[in-house]
Design a protein around this motif. Structure first.
Motif, PDB file in Angstrom:
ATOM      1  N   ARG A  10      14.397 -42.118 -27.203  1.00  9.10           N
ATOM      2  CA  ARG A  10      15.071 -43.215 -27.907  1.00  9.10           C
ATOM      3  C   ARG A  10      16.019 -43.871 -26.926  1.00  9.10           C
ATOM      4  O   ARG A  10      16.682 -43.192 -26.166  1.00  9.10           O
ATOM      5  CB  ARG A  10      15.893 -42.697 -29.083  1.00  9.10           C
ATOM      6  CG  ARG A  10      15.106 -42.257 -30.254  1.00  9.10           C
ATOM      7  CD  ARG A  10      16.062 -41.904 -31.402  1.00  9.10           C
ATOM      8  NE  ARG A  10      15.332 -41.351 -32.496  1.00  9.10           N
ATOM      9  CZ  ARG A  10      14.743 -42.067 -33.445  1.00  9.10           C
ATOM     10  NH1 ARG A  10      14.822 -43.376 -33.403  1.00  9.10           N
ATOM     11  NH2 ARG A  10      14.074 -41.503 -34.413  1.00  9.10           N
ATOM     12  N   ASN A  77      16.246 -51.704 -29.696  1.00  9.06           N
ATOM     13  CA  ASN A  77      16.166 -50.270 -29.970  1.00  9.06           C
ATOM     14  C   ASN A  77      14.740 -49.846 -29.677  1.00  9.06           C
ATOM     15  O   ASN A  77      13.800 -50.369 -30.282  1.00  9.06           O
ATOM     16  CB  ASN A  77      16.501 -49.960 -31.430  1.00  9.06           C
ATOM     17  CG  ASN A  77      17.954 -50.189 -31.737  1.00  9.06           C
ATOM     18  OD1 ASN A  77      18.818 -49.606 -31.100  1.00  9.06           O
ATOM     19  ND2 ASN A  77      18.235 -51.063 -32.696  1.00  9.06           N
ATOM     20  N   LEU A  79      11.752 -46.724 -29.031  1.00  9.07           N
ATOM     21  CA  LEU A  79      11.369 -45.366 -29.395  1.00  9.07           C
ATOM     22  C   LEU A  79       9.976 -45.086 -28.844  1.00  9.07           C
ATOM     23  O   LEU A  79       9.023 -45.807 -29.148  1.00  9.07           O
ATOM     24  CB  LEU A  79      11.368 -45.195 -30.917  1.00  9.07           C
ATOM     25  CG  LEU A  79      10.810 -43.880 -31.453  1.00  9.07           C
ATOM     26  CD1 LEU A  79      11.695 -42.721 -31.034  1.00  9.07           C
ATOM     27  CD2 LEU A  79      10.687 -43.932 -32.958  1.00  9.07           C
TER      28      LEU A  79
END
Length: 162
Positions: A10, A77, A79
């Motif tokens: 992450r 963000n 991931l």
């Protein structure tokens, strides 16, 4: 090189570009890198993965969630994750091992209370614990195998956001 793996599963970063600019650049990139890589764009989400011809069972996927910021930049963000089909299969196996472990534990407890032989249940419990460790080992091994591909996906992402 893999020992010094600096990527995180992450991550959070800020791109000094607007959300629309990044989405347009990924649309252009999409046509340039296919079929070696697959790019899916939906609203403020982008999924990067290897193309069907290069993909292995351990190949990672990169999911980017883009959020516009007040100053005109874009918060990203990210991931990294396994192939959704493989992940679902691993979850199913963990569930199956857990259910068998639970049933064998109940059966062993019952047989202990009834003063019966519970050797088979203890063997099953031990086997399920071994299978849990084996699944963990396989998952870690697949994750290590996917590190070079994670670096490739990271490079593609950085071409756009930097």
């Amino acid at each position: 090189m893999e020992k010094n793996f600096t990527l995180r599963l992450r991550f959070y970063t800020v791109a000094e570009k607007s959300l629309d600019t990044i989405l347009k650049e990924f649309e252009v990139l999409k046509s340039e890198i296919e079929p070696d890589y697959k790019v899916k764009i939906l609203d403020n989400h982008i999924w990067l993965s290897l193309g069907i011809l290069k993909r292995e069972k351990y190949s990672p996927h990169l999911h980017l969630h883009l959020e516009p910021m007040e100053d005109g930049n874009t918060a990203i963000n990210g991931l990294y994750g396994p192939d959704p089909v493989l992940w679902t299969f691993f979850i199913f196996l963990h569930f199956l091992v857990g259910v068998i472990f639970f049933i064998a534990s109940i059966s062993a407890y019952t047989k202990v209370k009834l003063h019966q032989n519970y050797t088979i249940e203890i063997i099953i419990i031990a086997l399920m614990v071994f299978l849990w460790f084996l699944l963990y080992y396989i998952a870690r091994k697949n994750r290590r195998k996917g590190i070079p591909e994670m670096n490739q996906l990271q490079t593609i992402m950085e071409r756009i956001i930097n």
